[in-house]
Every structure is written in structure tokens, then in C-alpha cells.
Scaffold this motif. Structure first.
Motif, PDB file in Angstrom:
ATOM      1  N   VAL A 172      -2.786   1.815  -4.432  1.00 37.54           N
ATOM      2  CA  VAL A 172      -2.373   3.208  -4.366  1.00 37.54           C
ATOM      3  C   VAL A 172      -3.556   4.021  -3.839  1.00 37.54           C
ATOM      4  O   VAL A 172      -4.622   4.063  -4.470  1.00 37.54           O
ATOM      5  CB  VAL A 172      -1.930   3.730  -5.737  1.00 37.54           C
ATOM      6  CG1 VAL A 172      -1.402   5.156  -5.610  1.00 37.54           C
ATOM      7  CG2 VAL A 172      -0.866   2.827  -6.340  1.00 37.54           C
ATOM      8  N   SER A 173      -3.368   4.651  -2.700  1.00 37.17           N
ATOM      9  CA  SER A 173      -4.446   5.438  -2.088  1.00 37.17           C
ATOM     10  C   SER A 173      -4.351   6.893  -2.534  1.00 37.17           C
ATOM     11  O   SER A 173      -3.267   7.424  -2.766  1.00 37.17           O
ATOM     12  CB  SER A 173      -4.363   5.347  -0.575  1.00 37.17           C
ATOM     13  OG  SER A 173      -3.157   5.915  -0.116  1.00 37.17           O
ATOM     14  N   LEU A 180       0.845  -1.181   0.000  1.00 38.21           N
ATOM     15  CA  LEU A 180       0.000   0.000   0.000  1.00 38.21           C
ATOM     16  C   LEU A 180       0.886   1.239   0.000  1.00 38.21           C
ATOM     17  O   LEU A 180       1.811   1.346   0.813  1.00 38.21           O
ATOM     18  CB  LEU A 180      -0.895  -0.010   1.244  1.00 38.21           C
ATOM     19  CG  LEU A 180      -1.749   1.231   1.501  1.00 38.21           C
ATOM     20  CD1 LEU A 180      -2.762   1.416   0.377  1.00 38.21           C
ATOM     21  CD2 LEU A 180      -2.450   1.114   2.861  1.00 38.21           C
ATOM     22  N   VAL A 181       0.591   2.157  -0.915  1.00 31.80           N
ATOM     23  CA  VAL A 181       1.386   3.371  -1.030  1.00 31.80           C
ATOM     24  C   VAL A 181       0.459   4.525  -1.368  1.00 31.80           C
ATOM     25  O   VAL A 181      -0.590   4.328  -2.000  1.00 31.80           O
ATOM     26  CB  VAL A 181       2.493   3.193  -2.093  1.00 31.80           C
ATOM     27  CG1 VAL A 181       1.901   2.968  -3.480  1.00 31.80           C
ATOM     28  CG2 VAL A 181       3.460   4.360  -2.102  1.00 31.80           C
ATOM     29  N   GLN A 182       0.830   5.710  -0.958  1.00 29.73           N
ATOM     30  CA  GLN A 182       0.038   6.897  -1.301  1.00 29.73           C
ATOM     31  C   GLN A 182       0.329   7.343  -2.726  1.00 29.73           C
ATOM     32  O   GLN A 182       1.414   7.075  -3.269  1.00 29.73           O
ATOM     33  CB  GLN A 182       0.351   8.036  -0.338  1.00 29.73           C
ATOM     34  CG  GLN A 182      -0.193   7.828   1.061  1.00 29.73           C
ATOM     35  CD  GLN A 182      -0.035   9.058   1.927  1.00 29.73           C
ATOM     36  OE1 GLN A 182       0.859   9.858   1.742  1.00 29.73           O
ATOM     37  NE2 GLN A 182      -0.933   9.205   2.909  1.00 29.73           N
ATOM     38  N   ALA A 183      -0.628   8.021  -3.299  1.00 33.61           N
ATOM     39  CA  ALA A 183      -0.442   8.569  -4.647  1.00 33.61           C
ATOM     40  C   ALA A 183       0.805   9.447  -4.674  1.00 33.61           C
ATOM     41  O   ALA A 183       1.064  10.224  -3.752  1.00 33.61           O
ATOM     42  CB  ALA A 183      -1.672   9.373  -5.064  1.00 33.61           C
ATOM     43  N   GLY A 184       1.578   9.292  -5.752  1.00 35.97           N
ATOM     44  CA  GLY A 184       2.840  10.007  -5.872  1.00 35.97           C
ATOM     45  C   GLY A 184       4.035   9.243  -5.351  1.00 35.97           C
ATOM     46  O   GLY A 184       5.186   9.644  -5.591  1.00 35.97           O
ATOM     47  N   GLY A 185       3.786   8.156  -4.648  1.00 36.67           N
ATOM     48  CA  GLY A 185       4.859   7.358  -4.083  1.00 36.67           C
ATOM     49  C   GLY A 185       5.451   6.372  -5.073  1.00 36.67           C
ATOM     50  O   GLY A 185       5.092   6.360  -6.265  1.00 36.67           O
ATOM     51  N   ALA A 245      -3.776  -2.634  -8.666  1.00 37.88           N
ATOM     52  CA  ALA A 245      -4.033  -3.891  -9.374  1.00 37.88           C
ATOM     53  C   ALA A 245      -3.162  -4.986  -8.761  1.00 37.88           C
ATOM     54  O   ALA A 245      -2.267  -4.704  -7.951  1.00 37.88           O
ATOM     55  CB  ALA A 245      -3.696  -3.755 -10.859  1.00 37.88           C
ATOM     56  N   VAL A 246      -3.426  -6.210  -9.176  1.00 38.49           N
ATOM     57  CA  VAL A 246      -2.495  -7.308  -8.923  1.00 38.49           C
ATOM     58  C   VAL A 246      -1.512  -7.323 -10.092  1.00 38.49           C
ATOM     59  O   VAL A 246      -1.937  -7.324 -11.258  1.00 38.49           O
ATOM     60  CB  VAL A 246      -3.216  -8.657  -8.808  1.00 38.49           C
ATOM     61  CG1 VAL A 246      -2.197  -9.785  -8.614  1.00 38.49           C
ATOM     62  CG2 VAL A 246      -4.209  -8.635  -7.654  1.00 38.49           C
ATOM     63  N   SER A 265       5.808   7.806  -9.175  1.00 41.76           N
ATOM     64  CA  SER A 265       4.649   8.685  -9.409  1.00 41.76           C
ATOM     65  C   SER A 265       3.367   7.851  -9.522  1.00 41.76           C
ATOM     66  O   SER A 265       2.566   8.051 -10.447  1.00 41.76           O
ATOM     67  CB  SER A 265       4.857   9.510 -10.685  1.00 41.76           C
ATOM     68  OG  SER A 265       6.034  10.283 -10.596  1.00 41.76           O
ATOM     69  N   LEU A 266       3.176   6.986  -8.580  1.00 45.89           N
ATOM     70  CA  LEU A 266       2.034   6.075  -8.643  1.00 45.89           C
ATOM     71  C   LEU A 266       0.710   6.820  -8.516  1.00 45.89           C
ATOM     72  O   LEU A 266       0.609   7.842  -7.807  1.00 45.89           O
ATOM     73  CB  LEU A 266       2.149   5.005  -7.561  1.00 45.89           C
ATOM     74  CG  LEU A 266       3.147   3.889  -7.899  1.00 45.89           C
ATOM     75  CD1 LEU A 266       3.569   3.145  -6.639  1.00 45.89           C
ATOM     76  CD2 LEU A 266       2.544   2.933  -8.907  1.00 45.89           C
ATOM     77  N   LYS A 267      -0.289   6.303  -9.212  1.00 43.12           N
ATOM     78  CA  LYS A 267      -1.627   6.886  -9.235  1.00 43.12           C
ATOM     79  C   LYS A 267      -2.630   5.844  -8.727  1.00 43.12           C
ATOM     80  O   LYS A 267      -2.374   4.641  -8.824  1.00 43.12           O
ATOM     81  CB  LYS A 267      -1.995   7.274 -10.663  1.00 43.12           C
ATOM     82  CG  LYS A 267      -1.020   8.205 -11.347  1.00 43.12           C
ATOM     83  CD  LYS A 267      -1.415   8.435 -12.793  1.00 43.12           C
ATOM     84  CE  LYS A 267      -0.419   9.343 -13.500  1.00 43.12           C
ATOM     85  NZ  LYS A 267      -0.799   9.562 -14.922  1.00 43.12           N
TER      86      LYS A 267
END
Length: 127
Positions: free
Chosen positions: A125-126, A11-16, A92-93, A85-87
Motif C-alpha cells: 500500500v503506497s 500494489l494499491v494506493q492508500a484508501g484503495g 505485508a505478505v 480503506s487500505l493503509k
């Protein structure tokens, strides 16, 4: 036979950022081109990235181009997917897969090019 085991999801925050790993065992790792796919709930499994063993050339889906990087370490029998830069829509898996060397780069975006698949690792991604 090739066995593939993915790791590194979470689990990661957006932008991570996250780095996924795919460890291969069994037949010689260098005998295969490698790819990453992903599947979100209720959606088809889609191509993310691929890397050719012979040239090291890479290919990316338009949705991840410039943010994700695929690489491989043949000495460690491991392929990586660096995701920056995750969105939230990247949730997904994620699956790694191995394709025979005779497939060209244009074919490596197709699921049916791949002979072996891992079990997948969840990326959330949260926002």
C-alpha cells in the motif's frame, strides 16, 4: 493434506481496496476453520481474521476491524479477505491458513492453531 493457494495481492494506493482469495484443495475444505495472517518485513507474523466453518462467525484483529471482511464459499473451496480503506501499515505478505474444527474462536488468533499454510501473497500500500 490441504493445499492452500493465495491470490489477489498487488500494489494499491492508500484508501484503495483489494480482495484476496485462498483456494483450497485436498481434504474436504469444510473440515477446517480458516484464517488470514500477515507478515511485514522484520516483524512477526500476526493474526488478521478468522472464520468458523460451523457458524460462519468471524473474528478480526483490532487493527483491521471495520475495514476488512473475511468470508468463505464452501462450494468453491475458497476463502476471501476483502480489504478496504487500505493503509501503508497494511503492507505485508498475507497468508491463509486452515485450522481443525475443534479450535474455538478464541484460539483461532494463534498461529499454532493452524495445521496448513499457503505460500502467501504480497500486498503493498503506497502513501
Amino acid at each position: 493434506q490441504v493445499q492452500l493457494v493465495e491470490s489477489g495481492g498487488g500494489l494499491v494506493q492508500a484508501g484503495g481496496s483489494l480482495r484476496l482469495s485462498c483456494a483450497a484443495s485436498g481434504r474436504t475444505f469444510s473440515s477446517y476453520n480458516m484464517g488470514w495472517f500477515r507478515q511485514a518485513p522484520g516483524k512477526e507474523r500476526e493474526f488478521v481474521a478468522a472464520i468458523k466453518w460451523s457458524s460462519g462467525s468471524t473474528k478480526y484483529a483490532d487493527s483491521v476491524k471495520g475495514r476488512f471482511t473475511i468470508s468463505r464459499d464452501n462450494a468453491k473451496n475458497t476463502v476471501y479477505l476483502q480489504m478496504n480503506s487500505l493503509k501503508p501499515e497494511d503492507t505485508a505478505v498475507y497468508y491463509c491458513a486452515a485450522a481443525p474444527l475443534y479450535y474455538d474462536m478464541g484460539s483461532l488468533s494463534r498461529r499454532n492453531a493452524y495445521s496448513y499454510w499457503g505460500q502467501g501473497t504480497q500486498v503493498t500500500v503506497s502513501s
